[in-house]
Scaffold this motif. Structure first.
Motif, mmCIF file in Angstrom:
data_model
loop_
_atom_site.group_PDB
_atom_site.id
_atom_site.type_symbol
_atom_site.label_atom_id
_atom_site.label_comp_id
_atom_site.label_asym_id
_atom_site.label_seq_id
_atom_site.Cartn_x
_atom_site.Cartn_y
_atom_site.Cartn_z
ATOM 1 N N GLN A 89 0.824 -1.200 0.000
ATOM 2 C CA GLN A 89 0.000 0.000 0.000
ATOM 3 C C GLN A 89 0.869 1.264 0.000
ATOM 4 O OE1 GLN A 89 -0.534 -2.489 2.239
ATOM 5 N NE2 GLN A 89 -2.516 -3.297 1.640
ATOM 6 N N ILE A 90 1.975 1.225 0.746
ATOM 7 C CA ILE A 90 2.871 2.387 0.800
ATOM 8 C C ILE A 90 3.490 2.623 -0.570
ATOM 9 C CG2 ILE A 90 5.011 3.273 1.800
ATOM 10 C CD1 ILE A 90 4.269 1.689 4.361
ATOM 11 N N ILE A 91 3.963 1.566 -1.217
ATOM 12 C CA ILE A 91 4.575 1.697 -2.539
ATOM 13 C C ILE A 91 3.555 2.225 -3.538
ATOM 14 C CG2 ILE A 91 5.545 0.380 -4.467
ATOM 15 C CD1 ILE A 91 6.925 -1.396 -2.375
ATOM 16 N N ALA A 92 2.334 1.696 -3.492
ATOM 17 C CA ALA A 92 1.293 2.148 -4.416
ATOM 18 C C ALA A 92 0.976 3.627 -4.197
ATOM 19 C CB ALA A 92 0.039 1.304 -4.246
ATOM 20 N N ARG A 93 0.906 4.053 -2.956
ATOM 21 C CA ARG A 93 0.599 5.454 -2.652
ATOM 22 C C ARG A 93 1.705 6.384 -3.145
ATOM 23 N NH1 ARG A 93 -1.677 8.113 2.714
ATOM 24 N NH2 ARG A 93 -1.282 10.263 2.169
ATOM 25 N N LEU A 94 2.959 6.006 -2.903
ATOM 26 C CA LEU A 94 4.076 6.849 -3.338
ATOM 27 C C LEU A 94 4.149 6.934 -4.859
ATOM 28 C CD1 LEU A 94 6.807 5.720 -0.784
ATOM 29 C CD2 LEU A 94 5.514 7.853 -0.785
ATOM 30 N N ASN A 95 3.985 5.797 -5.538
ATOM 31 C CA ASN A 95 4.047 5.809 -6.999
ATOM 32 C C ASN A 95 2.889 6.604 -7.596
ATOM 33 O OD1 ASN A 95 6.427 4.376 -7.211
ATOM 34 N ND2 ASN A 95 5.402 2.406 -7.279
ATOM 35 N N LEU A 96 1.733 6.534 -6.990
ATOM 36 C CA LEU A 96 0.594 7.309 -7.458
ATOM 37 C C LEU A 96 0.874 8.806 -7.309
ATOM 38 C CD1 LEU A 96 -2.344 7.254 -8.509
ATOM 39 C CD2 LEU A 96 -3.060 7.315 -6.129
ATOM 40 N N ALA A 97 1.461 9.189 -6.185
ATOM 41 C CA ALA A 97 1.766 10.598 -5.951
ATOM 42 C C ALA A 97 2.863 11.100 -6.889
ATOM 43 C CB ALA A 97 2.186 10.805 -4.495
ATOM 44 N N LEU A 98 3.825 10.235 -7.228
ATOM 45 C CA LEU A 98 4.913 10.640 -8.118
ATOM 46 C C LEU A 98 4.503 10.622 -9.587
ATOM 47 C CD1 LEU A 98 7.863 8.821 -6.357
ATOM 48 C CD2 LEU A 98 7.476 11.274 -6.473
ATOM 49 N N GLY A 99 3.465 9.898 -9.921
ATOM 50 C CA GLY A 99 2.981 9.883 -11.285
ATOM 51 C C GLY A 99 3.412 8.696 -12.111
ATOM 52 N N HIS A 100 4.385 7.938 -11.666
ATOM 53 C CA HIS A 100 4.808 6.725 -12.366
ATOM 54 C C HIS A 100 5.526 5.808 -11.393
ATOM 55 C CE1 HIS A 100 8.072 9.646 -12.709
ATOM 56 N NE2 HIS A 100 8.903 8.644 -12.814
ATOM 57 N N ALA A 101 5.725 4.565 -11.799
ATOM 58 C CA ALA A 101 6.303 3.548 -10.905
ATOM 59 C C ALA A 101 7.791 3.811 -10.705
ATOM 60 C CB ALA A 101 6.079 2.157 -11.471
#
Length: 155
Positions: A89-101
């Motif tokens: 969940q943390i990885i998904a949230r950070l990648n969503l906020a950054l705009g890409h994986a």
């Protein structure tokens, strides 16, 4: 008789192009090594950590390093164990906020927690607050008076 000069093979040398080029072609070889060391997404991740992670995670863990898709977080031992369970969940949230994986894995290192800043001191409330006159008599009135004093002294 002078020695014969070896004939140079002109076809082996690349032909030089003196035509105008865009600035991107000139800047890319210069910036590529710098971005390899510190990618813009990594810089954003480290600089904007409280906004990207959210207040709860930012209060419990701090980013220490980001390299090769692995984000290293500094936190206490028990917190690291808790955060491992919500790693996806943390990885998904950070990648969503950054705009890409960008973040692929989390790594936790034990680090002493930051001490929270002391809350600003409130001015002392007067001890003898006047109690409203329209309170009912008896135990109910006394309880309401204590409640009134507590609300007024704590703000």
């Amino acid at each position: 008789m002078p020695a014969a000069e070896p004939q140079r093979n002109l076809s082996a040398e690349p032909r030089r192009n003196f035509a105008p080029r865009g600035i991107a072609a000139l800047v890319a070889p210069i910036t590529r090594p710098a971005f390899r060391r510190r990618a813009p997404a990594a810089a954003q991740l480290l600089a904007d950590w409280p906004q990207l992670a959210g207040p709860q995670l930012a209060a419990r863990a701090v980013p220490v390093k980001f390299a090769g898709g692995t984000l290293t977080l500094g936190c206490t031992g028990p917190t690291a164990m808790e955060l491992q369970f919500s790693e996806a969940q943390i990885i998904a949230r950070l990648n969503l906020a950054l705009g890409h994986a960008v973040v692929e894995r989390l790594r936790f290192v034990q680090q002493s927690p930051r001490l929270p800043a002391a809350p600003p001191r409130r001015p002392a409330a007067p001890r003898n607050l006047p109690i409203p006159a329209d309170l009912p008599p008896g135990e109910l009135g006394e309880a309401l008076a204590r409640l009134y004093r507590g609300i007024k002294t704590r703000g």
